[in-house]
Design a protein around this motif. Sequence first.
Motif, PDB file in Angstrom:
ATOM      1  N   THR A 153       0.832  -1.202   0.000  1.00 19.08           N
ATOM      2  CA  THR A 153       0.000   0.000   0.000  1.00 19.08           C
ATOM      3  C   THR A 153       0.867   1.253   0.000  1.00 19.08           C
ATOM      4  N   LEU A 154       1.906   1.259   0.822  1.00 17.40           N
ATOM      5  CA  LEU A 154       2.821   2.407   0.857  1.00 17.40           C
ATOM      6  C   LEU A 154       3.582   2.552  -0.456  1.00 17.40           C
ATOM      7  N   ALA A 155       4.017   1.433  -1.028  1.00 22.56           N
ATOM      8  CA  ALA A 155       4.723   1.473  -2.309  1.00 22.56           C
ATOM      9  C   ALA A 155       3.798   2.007  -3.413  1.00 22.56           C
ATOM     10  N   ALA A 156       2.536   1.639  -3.367  1.00 16.80           N
ATOM     11  CA  ALA A 156       1.569   2.142  -4.352  1.00 16.80           C
ATOM     12  C   ALA A 156       1.377   3.650  -4.182  1.00 16.80           C
ATOM     13  N   ARG A 157       1.391   4.124  -2.946  1.00 16.79           N
ATOM     14  CA  ARG A 157       1.291   5.565  -2.686  1.00 16.79           C
ATOM     15  C   ARG A 157       2.474   6.294  -3.309  1.00 16.79           C
TER      16      ARG A 157
END
Length: 139
Positions: free
Chosen positions: A96-100
């Motif tokens: 999720t953080l990488a997608a952000r």
Amino acid sequence: MRLTVHIDGASRGNPGPSACAVVFLDEKGNLREIHAKLLGTATNNVAEWEALAWALELALASYPQEELELDIRSDSLLVVRQFNGEYRIRSAELRTLAARVQALLKGNPNLKLSLRHVPREENFLADKVANQALELGRR
């Protein structure tokens, strides 16, 4: 505009209380900005990824009309290798953080970055600031 950005995340307990820090330096190595924030309970890897995402958000907010080249330095080999595609991201929270991070990059074509690993000694200020934020948050 070219900036060197040192990032770090810290966690006590893993998971436990966590914080992250972002330090901006100009092209000559002069300090421009220091930021730190508490993250609540998280793992160290989450704190490191949060530092990366927050660094991009801060840079875009501080320099909205600029062509930005960010030389980001982290002492987290895991985050650097995951970001650069050398390691898979297995954790749903880290994905999720990488997608952000990827959304910030895709949504801002004037932003270019390189992310590289540095030893902790070269990342001392970001490390110090993240740990100070944790200490202050415990009081």
